[in-house]
Design a protein around this motif. Structure first.
Motif, PDB file in Angstrom:
ATOM      1  N   LYS A  37      54.792  29.304 -58.699  1.00 24.41           N
ATOM      2  CA  LYS A  37      55.269  30.167 -57.612  1.00 24.41           C
ATOM      3  C   LYS A  37      54.911  31.633 -57.809  1.00 24.41           C
ATOM      4  O   LYS A  37      54.802  32.385 -56.853  1.00 24.41           O
ATOM      5  CB  LYS A  37      56.776  30.009 -57.427  1.00 24.41           C
ATOM      6  N   TYR A  51      55.469  27.032 -50.180  1.00 21.35           N
ATOM      7  CA  TYR A  51      56.814  26.473 -50.040  1.00 21.35           C
ATOM      8  C   TYR A  51      57.796  27.415 -50.724  1.00 21.35           C
ATOM      9  O   TYR A  51      57.625  27.739 -51.904  1.00 21.35           O
ATOM     10  CB  TYR A  51      56.881  25.066 -50.627  1.00 21.35           C
ATOM     11  N   PRO A  52      58.826  27.858 -50.018  1.00 25.36           N
ATOM     12  CA  PRO A  52      59.693  28.914 -50.544  1.00 25.36           C
ATOM     13  C   PRO A  52      60.654  28.478 -51.649  1.00 25.36           C
ATOM     14  O   PRO A  52      61.144  29.324 -52.392  1.00 25.36           O
ATOM     15  CB  PRO A  52      60.464  29.387 -49.312  1.00 25.36           C
ATOM     16  N   THR A  53      60.928  27.182 -51.770  1.00 23.01           N
ATOM     17  CA  THR A  53      61.865  26.734 -52.798  1.00 23.01           C
ATOM     18  C   THR A  53      61.341  25.452 -53.430  1.00 23.01           C
ATOM     19  O   THR A  53      60.528  24.727 -52.837  1.00 23.01           O
ATOM     20  CB  THR A  53      63.264  26.430 -52.217  1.00 23.01           C
ATOM     21  N   LEU A  54      61.833  25.173 -54.630  1.00 17.33           N
ATOM     22  CA  LEU A  54      61.467  23.930 -55.301  1.00 17.33           C
ATOM     23  C   LEU A  54      61.953  22.727 -54.496  1.00 17.33           C
ATOM     24  O   LEU A  54      61.273  21.706 -54.424  1.00 17.33           O
ATOM     25  CB  LEU A  54      62.042  23.897 -56.721  1.00 17.33           C
ATOM     26  N   ALA A  55      63.108  22.845 -53.873  1.00 21.45           N
ATOM     27  CA  ALA A  55      63.639  21.732 -53.069  1.00 21.45           C
ATOM     28  C   ALA A  55      62.681  21.383 -51.925  1.00 21.45           C
ATOM     29  O   ALA A  55      62.429  20.204 -51.647  1.00 21.45           O
ATOM     30  CB  ALA A  55      65.016  22.086 -52.515  1.00 21.45           C
ATOM     31  N   THR A  90      64.866  21.891 -61.629  1.00 17.44           N
ATOM     32  CA  THR A  90      65.701  21.628 -60.444  1.00 17.44           C
ATOM     33  C   THR A  90      67.067  22.234 -60.620  1.00 17.44           C
ATOM     34  O   THR A  90      67.516  22.499 -61.702  1.00 17.44           O
ATOM     35  CB  THR A  90      65.832  20.122 -60.193  1.00 17.44           C
TER      36      THR A  90
END
Length: 199
Positions: A23, A73-77, A199
């Protein structure tokens, strides 16, 4: 991944590969067009270069061409949702193709095979495979059902020998291809920290 250490994970099936950069990467100043063109070009070049290593004397019949796109993608989720979707799609495509080719090889025309499969769900395809062809879909190789995940993980290596002949060992990161579930939490709990994707 050897050419781009910034790639932390790759996921692929069939002719589709996704490359996940850290990221915080600043590769090529995060310029989208440069990332897409160089990584896609590198992938295509390696595909051609390594073809015979994996497919022996089988000739490459057409020039391989791959497209590319970059998504932040802004988040790992959300990244995990994307990769989960890719893996679910792998299963859907593989199950359909396995059924289709079994039907064609059994004598159905391609159009008849498509008509037979139209509107069928997973359970119906499993029943078709087992009932007509004796194939338990769950026993097919995971590579085809789950795709390929490429990560780097620590491997103990001899890096040199002391004057007395004893080995000096260190952990070194090596590319590793896994055929495993990435939808659930187990993969991310096991490999997330080493991928710097916790996570």
């Amino acid at each position: 991944m050897r050419d781009y250490p910034e790639i932390k994970l790759a996921y692929g099936e069939s002719d589709e590969y996704s490359f996940v950069l850290h990221k915080d990467t600043n590769l090529y100043g995060r310029r989208t067009s440069k990332l897409i063109s160089t990584i896609t070009s590198c992938f295509t070049g390696n595909y051609v270069r390594l073809w015979s290593q994996f497919l022996g004397d089988q000739q490459l019949q057409y020039t391989p061409v791959f497209d590319g796109r970059a998504v932040c993608y802004p988040t790992l989720a959300i990244l995990r949702d994307y990769l989960s979707w890719r893996q679910a799609d792998t299963h859907i495509n593989n199950q359909y193709n396995t059924c289709y080719w079994c039907l064609v090889k059994s004598g159905k025309t391609p159009a008849d095979a498509q008509a037979t499969l139209k509107g069928t769900d997973t359970a119906a395809k499993n029943e078709l495979l087992f009932g007509h062809f004796g194939i338990n879909y769950a026993h097919l190789p995971e590579q085809f059902r789950k795709g390929s995940v490429v990560i780097r993980r620590p491997v103990r290596k001899v890096v040199k020998y002391r004057e007395d002949g004893t080995a000096v060992e260190r952990d070194r990161l090596e590319e590793c291809v896994l055929h495993c579930d990435i939808i659930g939490d187990a993969f991310w709990k096991q490999y997330g920290p080493s991928l710097d994707m916790v996570t």
